[in-house]
Design an enzyme around this catalytic site. Sequence first.
Site, PDB file in Angstrom:
ATOM      1  CG  ASN A 187      50.926  -3.478 -59.501  1.00 26.44           C
ATOM      2  OD1 ASN A 187      49.938  -2.785 -59.226  1.00 26.44           O
ATOM      3  ND2 ASN A 187      52.139  -3.218 -59.015  1.00 26.44           N
ATOM      4  CG  PHE A 194      45.564   2.451 -53.814  1.00 27.16           C
ATOM      5  CD1 PHE A 194      46.797   1.837 -53.852  1.00 27.16           C
ATOM      6  CD2 PHE A 194      45.509   3.803 -53.474  1.00 27.16           C
ATOM      7  CE1 PHE A 194      47.968   2.541 -53.547  1.00 27.16           C
ATOM      8  CE2 PHE A 194      46.666   4.512 -53.160  1.00 27.16           C
ATOM      9  CZ  PHE A 194      47.894   3.875 -53.199  1.00 27.16           C
ATOM     10  CB  SER A 202      50.414   3.633 -56.018  1.00 28.77           C
ATOM     11  OG  SER A 202      49.788   2.931 -57.088  1.00 28.77           O
ATOM     12  CG  ASN A 254      49.237   1.215 -60.886  1.00 34.74           C
ATOM     13  OD1 ASN A 254      49.627   1.401 -62.034  1.00 34.74           O
ATOM     14  ND2 ASN A 254      49.810   0.331 -60.080  1.00 34.74           N
ATOM     15  CB  THR A 255      45.840   6.299 -57.505  1.00 28.48           C
ATOM     16  OG1 THR A 255      45.477   5.025 -56.990  1.00 28.48           O
ATOM     17  CG2 THR A 255      44.756   7.308 -57.161  1.00 28.48           C
ATOM     18  CE  LYS A 265      56.464   0.971 -51.190  1.00 29.37           C
ATOM     19  NZ  LYS A 265      55.853  -0.370 -51.093  1.00 29.37           N
ATOM     20  CG  ASN A 298      55.160   1.909 -54.839  1.00 30.34           C
ATOM     21  OD1 ASN A 298      55.015   0.871 -55.467  1.00 30.34           O
ATOM     22  ND2 ASN A 298      54.206   2.422 -54.081  1.00 30.34           N
TER      23      ASN A 298
END
Length: 350
Positions: A107, A111, A176, A178-179, A212, A241
């Site tokens: 993915n 967010f 994450s 993805n940021t 996390k 994660n």
Amino acid sequence: MSYRLIRPLFFALDAERAHNLSIALLRTMPTPAPLKADPMLMQTVAGITFPNPVGLAAGYDKDGRVAHKMHGLGFGFAELGTLTPLAQPGNPQPRLFRLVEDRAVINRFGFNNGGQGAAADRIARYRRPVGDGPVIGINIGANKEATAAGRANADYATGVTCMAPLADYLTVNISSPNTPGLRALQGRAALDDLLGAVMAARPEGGPPIFLKVAPDLEPADIEDIAAACIDHRIDALIVSNTTITRPTLQSPHAGETGGLSGVPLTDLSLGKLRDFRRLLGDRLPLIGVGGIANADQAYARIRAGASLVQVYSALVYEGPYLAKRINAGLKALMARDGVRHIGEVVGIDA
């Protein structure tokens, strides 16, 4: 109805559409009666009593629409989010991919959520009073623009202030992939600043704070994170994660960018859990997540030092009642080993 029969219907849809459909279906389900604590499996972590150790990881219920119903599927707790202060659309679609041949998922959502204000109004309707019902954690993050501008700490402090009244625990998500720039907050100096801001924002008597982290950590990173958690009195550490690494994969989607989860993450996440347990011992509770798809894998994570475990990607392949099967399997493994309570095996292999 068996999930094997209906899974082809979900897999016929784009992965994100199938995800949204599952949320819509759960919203129509009546809110179940409270989940009775299992005497063999119940755990107390950070002052919270968890009916069983199997939880739903963040990322599934991003906006807090169904977290209060997940105990009906056997989950001892559910973590909703990630929620950011302001609504944001996330990254362009397509951004969710099933790697069926690898029993994995990639993915790059970024967010995507409707913002903390809208979620707080929604959650408040089923969270009065907090603590009287299923255990629900709220995962908070920073908006993309704030992270890029170096203002992430303020966003996390805002998240604590906004969501603390509604959460059994809060998770600070700095892992994450993805940021852009978010994982840089795992460095020691940045992490000290962030955790200082987060703990200062927590109201007196507020919920426990969990952190996390990513699985893509070097030994020095692990040492720094462990020390920072102790110094700032973080209540639990969630390991881990998704990964940006790419082991050998068979799926045609293997080249997609984003975070990889599912079976290929199992060994990496377990290894990082063991690393943190070696450093921390039993000074800080650990929560194992990443590549857990059955009771054997959950049991291995607990024996390695996890007090609790979380699942998400495995639901895509194993179906909605995975938590019930894992809990039943844990009890069978405990009976095999002559164990009367799950707490007896936490960290026994460390």
